[in-house]
Design a protein around this motif. Structure first.
Motif, mmCIF file in Angstrom:
data_model
loop_
_atom_site.group_PDB
_atom_site.id
_atom_site.type_symbol
_atom_site.label_atom_id
_atom_site.label_comp_id
_atom_site.label_asym_id
_atom_site.label_seq_id
_atom_site.Cartn_x
_atom_site.Cartn_y
_atom_site.Cartn_z
ATOM 1 N N SER A 1 -3.273 63.797 45.826
ATOM 2 C CA SER A 1 -3.758 64.477 47.034
ATOM 3 C C SER A 1 -5.039 65.258 46.786
ATOM 4 N N ILE A 2 -5.109 65.942 45.628
ATOM 5 C CA ILE A 2 -6.262 66.820 45.380
ATOM 6 C C ILE A 2 -6.843 66.500 44.011
ATOM 7 N N CYS A 3 -8.171 66.487 43.924
ATOM 8 C CA CYS A 3 -8.779 66.195 42.627
ATOM 9 C C CYS A 3 -10.107 66.926 42.512
ATOM 10 N N GLY A 4 -10.599 66.999 41.288
ATOM 11 C CA GLY A 4 -11.859 67.715 41.099
ATOM 12 C C GLY A 4 -12.481 67.419 39.761
ATOM 13 N N GLU A 5 -13.766 67.753 39.685
ATOM 14 C CA GLU A 5 -14.521 67.537 38.454
ATOM 15 C C GLU A 5 -15.315 68.792 38.122
ATOM 16 N N GLU A 6 -15.578 68.956 36.826
ATOM 17 C CA GLU A 6 -16.368 70.109 36.392
ATOM 18 C C GLU A 6 -17.785 70.060 36.958
ATOM 19 N N SER A 7 -18.243 68.881 37.366
ATOM 20 C CA SER A 7 -19.614 68.726 37.847
ATOM 21 C C SER A 7 -19.752 69.144 39.314
ATOM 22 N N PHE A 8 -18.951 70.100 39.726
ATOM 23 C CA PHE A 8 -19.037 70.712 41.049
ATOM 24 C C PHE A 8 -18.575 69.778 42.178
ATOM 25 N N GLY A 9 -17.651 68.874 41.845
ATOM 26 C CA GLY A 9 -17.082 68.014 42.881
ATOM 27 C C GLY A 9 -15.616 68.365 43.075
ATOM 28 N N THR A 10 -15.221 68.510 44.335
ATOM 29 C CA THR A 10 -13.823 68.814 44.642
ATOM 30 C C THR A 10 -13.474 68.020 45.896
ATOM 31 N N GLY A 11 -12.238 67.561 46.006
ATOM 32 C CA GLY A 11 -11.919 66.810 47.213
ATOM 33 C C GLY A 11 -10.456 66.457 47.318
ATOM 34 N N PRO B 1 -16.058 75.294 38.706
ATOM 35 C CA PRO B 1 -15.478 74.181 39.465
ATOM 36 C C PRO B 1 -14.085 73.809 38.950
ATOM 37 N N SER B 2 -13.869 73.946 37.632
ATOM 38 C CA SER B 2 -12.553 73.594 37.080
ATOM 39 C C SER B 2 -11.484 74.555 37.603
ATOM 40 N N ASP B 3 -11.835 75.838 37.695
ATOM 41 C CA ASP B 3 -10.885 76.800 38.263
ATOM 42 C C ASP B 3 -10.699 76.538 39.758
ATOM 43 N N SER B 4 -11.800 76.196 40.410
ATOM 44 C CA SER B 4 -11.738 76.032 41.862
ATOM 45 C C SER B 4 -10.694 74.974 42.255
ATOM 46 N N VAL B 5 -10.735 73.812 41.588
ATOM 47 C CA VAL B 5 -9.773 72.761 41.985
ATOM 48 C C VAL B 5 -8.344 73.195 41.659
ATOM 49 N N ALA B 6 -8.179 73.919 40.554
ATOM 50 C CA ALA B 6 -6.830 74.366 40.177
ATOM 51 C C ALA B 6 -6.306 75.370 41.217
ATOM 52 N N ILE B 7 -7.182 76.242 41.668
ATOM 53 C CA ILE B 7 -6.756 77.278 42.615
ATOM 54 C C ILE B 7 -6.469 76.663 43.992
ATOM 55 N N ILE B 8 -7.308 75.707 44.377
ATOM 56 C CA ILE B 8 -7.036 75.033 45.659
ATOM 57 C C ILE B 8 -5.670 74.331 45.573
#
Ligand code: G6P
Length: 881
Positions: free
Chosen positions: A361-371, A295-302
């Motif tokens: 604009s974009i944020c995320g958490e290691e606990s599988f939350g992205t938004g 999830p940490s990579d996911s928010v960075a990549i988005i």
């Protein structure tokens, strides 16, 4: 119009109604107690200024779990009684958390249950409000309810109007997917995603784990974007989530993980892209083919790709944010792209303020939350659409090409550009609350002397960089100036790595301590390493800190057995341990261990005991894998033996009978065994070395063709006090030991009616001997012509009186665990959490094990070991029998 009246019900406070990170979470049965839900709801109404309740419009809904529908009716009646003007209810009480947020912004301003209050910005209530709610729950004496308000049929869309003492009251049942789809269309380019999904090269899979996301997935992915219906897994919402736990991670989203080639795999080629959601659809897990995106990579990549790939962000990002324990992958993107960046405490509510102020604009958490700032909740479907948009963008000129740019390509390219944050999290659940507090306090007090901390860690791992800063995370909200203290303990290393310790805010029993480990690697040639390997030094460092004393590092915590140990090489140090049930590493914090196993001169036995020759004082003993103090001393073994040696015990080493320990050297051209007798009240004898000769065979090794070699003993099982070996369809070798002076006696059993087909039809056959409840079994694995793929498995039981093998369809509810070099153990499957009447075989080099039900023979399940290291040896660690 139906009239209703308001009743005041007397009540008394319940303990423990403190909202955690995200609302009040308890078991359904707790919420079902009379007045429990009502007290909390009234406390919530009472926490708000009167004008926010009287005449207000509220949205009430659930994620479809059991008791949601009852709760909706109760809350509606209480809303009516408290003077609310209108209640919006999701049809069938189904609404995802992001849809609730979207609808609030647009229209208004299994066995766990929870209730959460969101504010008029569509985000979770801030601490000031949740504290007030909690304090109200401790003093509440009455609540208001419109008992005579009839239940509303929430399966039918439409408005019902009632009349109460303060005027009309509307219940508006509506289909929230319409609002949500409308919103998604303002953010993403559905046409380009449609093209991607239409490409025959692109395959897709979405698992809603029987939560509310299924409703949205069907509408969006299938009806709007044209994905095949077969790409949806578990997309029918169920009150009990189909018996599963709707958590989008590698453990619980098992079906998806298997389908994506990361767990049990079938012969089918995994899809290119897979994703899962949790029960209320706000969290997500993103997978590529045989590839997990953290999830940490996911928010960075988005964030790194949003401006080009997602129309909503085309004019640029206002800023990005992550929760403190989330890896710093996003920080690097922010720095490179010159974006505003915020690190906030865990909990989505902290992002809301930044977004309301136009700072993020974009944020995320290691606990599988992205938004993003399209709503004030994390949004699982949004994250999937964001990834599909990035894939669509990267492949826009390539949809007809030979190979699409894959999820894995995108992640690896990202690591190449920004570096990689190797990352993992360990959870210690159900810890005594006092002990957890004490541990956190120790971690804080150690921060006063970083030189001591560095000394402590360096004693154990000299390859960890220095701790350069450490603190207890505290956050001052840049918008309203509020301060949140004690948000986790951080140790920051000179190379950008971090160790973070935090108490969970969502656990329902005792305390949960989370340890987050993050190793930053800038060098693009080193970003493709095995994550377990890359994190090993810090993991050990983390345990050192957590224990607070390096000298206690040899006090291992014991891993659950049976488990599978993968060794990197012959004499490598500590193996990586894997749980059999979920195929993930359980050596999860460097402190969990199997005593004795780290030693290069340790061999497992089918009886569970591990034979160890201590590297420091050469003492030799049998070690119980579950008890560091459980040692049975053996005579001193004069020299170290190769680590490929195999070890067998003739019986129980702690019983009243004496026991033979047999070691067989399995090096090429060596026909040597070692044995000793001990226990049973007699005098222990020393080890004896014996060179055996059980006949010769043609040597088929290259260069040695035409020569004869001595037959080695390789498959051995102890049964009824004797050892059996080298079973073929025609005979079985027997080795027994005379009592004093102990001496080996070799013999063989000629099979009365030899089995057909000495070898596999196509390739070869491997025969494993296994003892189970005093019976001798032989498992034959028939191999394909690659000499590796098992295409059939047959189990035989020995009838000693007839000297005959009989094929069997069950093994008495037991499980057999086989391993090279011809190790075969057996246990009652039920007691060990294994599948009954099944055979387990590990393939360390292929990072998997296979499971086959005896009666199903060739029907073999492959279980991939998630994040397994490159290893040559796989060993089963068994409980002692
Ligand atoms: O406190 P923890 O157990 O680590 O849980 C943390 C998580 O809790 C909830 O799910 C919140 O919605 C998340 O925003 C948060 O990340």
């Amino acid at each position: 119009m139906v009239l209703f009246s308001v009743t005041k019900k007397a009540t008394t406070p319940f303990d423990g109604q403190k909202p955690g990170t995200s609302g009040l979470r308890k078991k359904v049965t707790v919420f079902q107690q009379p007045h429990y839900l009502q007290n909390f709801v009234q406390s919530t109404f009472n926490a708000l200024p009167a004008d926010k309740v009287k005449g207000a419009t509220i949205v009430v809904s659930g994620d479809g779990r059991y008791f949601s529908k009852d709760a909706v009716q109760i809350i509606t009646k209480m809303a009516a009684a408290n003077g609310v003007r209108r209640v919006w209810v999701g049809q069938n009480s189904l609404m995802s958390t992001p849809a609730v947020s979207a609808v609030i912004r647009e229209r208004v301003g299994a066995d766990d249950f929870g209730i959460k209050y969101n504010m008029e910005n569509g985000g979770p209530a801030p601490e000031s409000v949740t504290d007030k709610i909690f304090s109200n729950t401790t003093t509440i004496t009455e609540y208001l309810i419109a008992e005579d308000l009839p239940d509303v049929d929430i399966s039918v869309v439409g408005v019902t109007t009632f009349s109460g003492p303060e005027g009309p009251f509307d219940v508006d049942v509506f289909d929230s997917t319409i609002d949500y789809i409308k919103l998604m269309k303002t953010i993403f380019d559905f046409e380009s995603i449609k093209k991607l999904l239409a490409s025959p090269k692109f395959t897709f899979c979405y698992d809603a784990l029987h939560g509310v996301a299924g409703t949205y997935a069907t509408r969006i992915f299938v009806e709007e974007l044209g994905a095949a219906e077969s790409s949806l897994l578990n997309c029918v919402p169920k009150e009990d989530f189909g018996g599963g736990h709707p958590d989008p991670n590698l453990t619980y989203a098992k079906e998806l993980v298997d389908r994506m080639g990361l767990g049990k795999s079938s012969n089918a080629e995994p899809p290119e892209f897979g994703a899962a959601a949790d029960g209320d659809a706000d969290r997500n897990m993103i997978l590529g083919k045989r590839f997990f995106v953290t999830p940490s990579d996911s928010v960075a990549i988005i964030a790194a790709n949003a401006v080009q790939s997602i129309p909503y962000f085309s004019s640029g990002l206002k800023g990005v944010a992550r929760s403190m324990p989330t890896s710093a992958a996003l920080d690097v993107v922010a720095k490179n792209l010159n974006l505003k960046f915020f690190e906030v405490p865990t909990g989505w509510k902290f992002f809301g303020n930044l977004m309301d102020a136009g700072m993020c604009s974009i944020c995320g958490e290691e606990s599988f939350g992205t938004g993003s700032d399209h709503i004030r909740e994390k949004d699982g479907i949004w994250a999937v659409l964001a990834w599909l948009s990035i894939l669509a963008f990267k492949n826009k000129d390539n949809l007809g090409g030979d190979k699409l740019v894959t999820v894995e390509d995108i992640v690896r390219q990202h690591w190449g550009t920004y570096g990689r944050h190797y990352y993992t999290r360990y959870d210690y659940e159900n810890v005594d609350a006092g002990a957890a507090k004490e541990l956190m306090a120790n971690l804080v007090s150690m921060q006063s002397s970083l030189s001591d901390v560095n000394k402590l860690i360096k004693e154990i791992r000299s390859d960890v960089s220095d701790v350069v800063a450490a603190d207890e995370f505290e956050y001052k909200d840049p918008v309203d100036g509020s301060v949140s203290k004690h948000q986790g303990v951080r140790y920051l290393f000179g190379d950008g790595s971090r160790l973070v310790f935090r108490l969970s805010g969502t656990g329902s029993v005792g305390a949960t301590i989370r340890v987050y480990i993050e190793q930053y690697e800038k060098d693009s040639s080193k970003t493709g390493r095995d994550s377990q390997d890359a994190l090993a030094p810090l993991r050990t460092g983390g345990v050192t800190l957590e224990i607070g004393r390096s000298d206690r590092m040899d006090e291992p915590r014991v891993a659950p057995v049976p488990c599978l140990a993968l060794k990197h090489g012959a004499d490598s140090d500590k193996p990586v341990l894997f749980s059999i049930s979920d195929a993930t590493a359980i050596d999860n914090n460097g402190g969990v261990d199997i005593p004795g196993l780290t030693n290069g001169n340790a061999w497992v036995t089918p009886q569970g005991w591990i034979r160890v020759r201590s590297a420091s004082d050469a003492s030799t003993f049998l070690q119980n894998p579950q008890d560091p103090d459980g040692k049975i001393p053996l005579p001193h073994l004069p020299r170290e033996l190769p680590s490929t040696c195999s070890c067998r015990l003739s019986g129980k080493p702690n019983g009243s009978e004496s026991c033979i320990v047999l070691l067989v050297e399995t090096e090429e051209d060596v026909t040597v065994l070692w044995y000793c007798r001990f226990g049973g009240g007699g005098e222990g004898e020393g080890w004896v070395r014996h060179e055996y000769d059980v006949g010769t065979q043609w040597d088929i090794r290259p260069g040695k063709e035409g020569q004869r070699e001595k037959v080695p003993i390789c498959s051995i099982a102890a049964c009824r006090g004797k050892f059996y070996f080298n079973a073929t369809p025609e005979s079985v070798g027997v080795l027994e030991f005379t009592p004093t002076p102990t001496a080996p006696v070799f013999g063989s059993i000629a099979i009365a009616d030899p089995l057909p087909g000495g070898y596999g039809v196509l390739g070869a056959a491997l025969g494993f001997l296994v003892e189970a409840e005093d019976d001798l079994y032989m498992v034959r694995l028939l191999l394909d012509r690659d000499f590796e793929t098992v295409y059939d498995l047959i189990v035989y039981k020995m009838d000693f009186s007839e000297q005959q093998w009989h094929e069997v369809d069950d093994i008495g509810g037991r499980a057999f665990l086989l391993a090279p070099a011809y190790f075969g153990a057996s246990r009652a499957a039920d007691e060990c959490g294994l599948e009954k009447d099944s055979v387990y075989v590990p393939y360390a080099h292929k990072k998997c094990f296979e499971v086959c039900k005896v009666e199903e023979k060739g029907d073999i399940d492959v279980v991939n070991l998630i994040e397994a290291p490159d290893a040559k040896i796989g060993m089963w660690i068994m409980p002692t029998d």
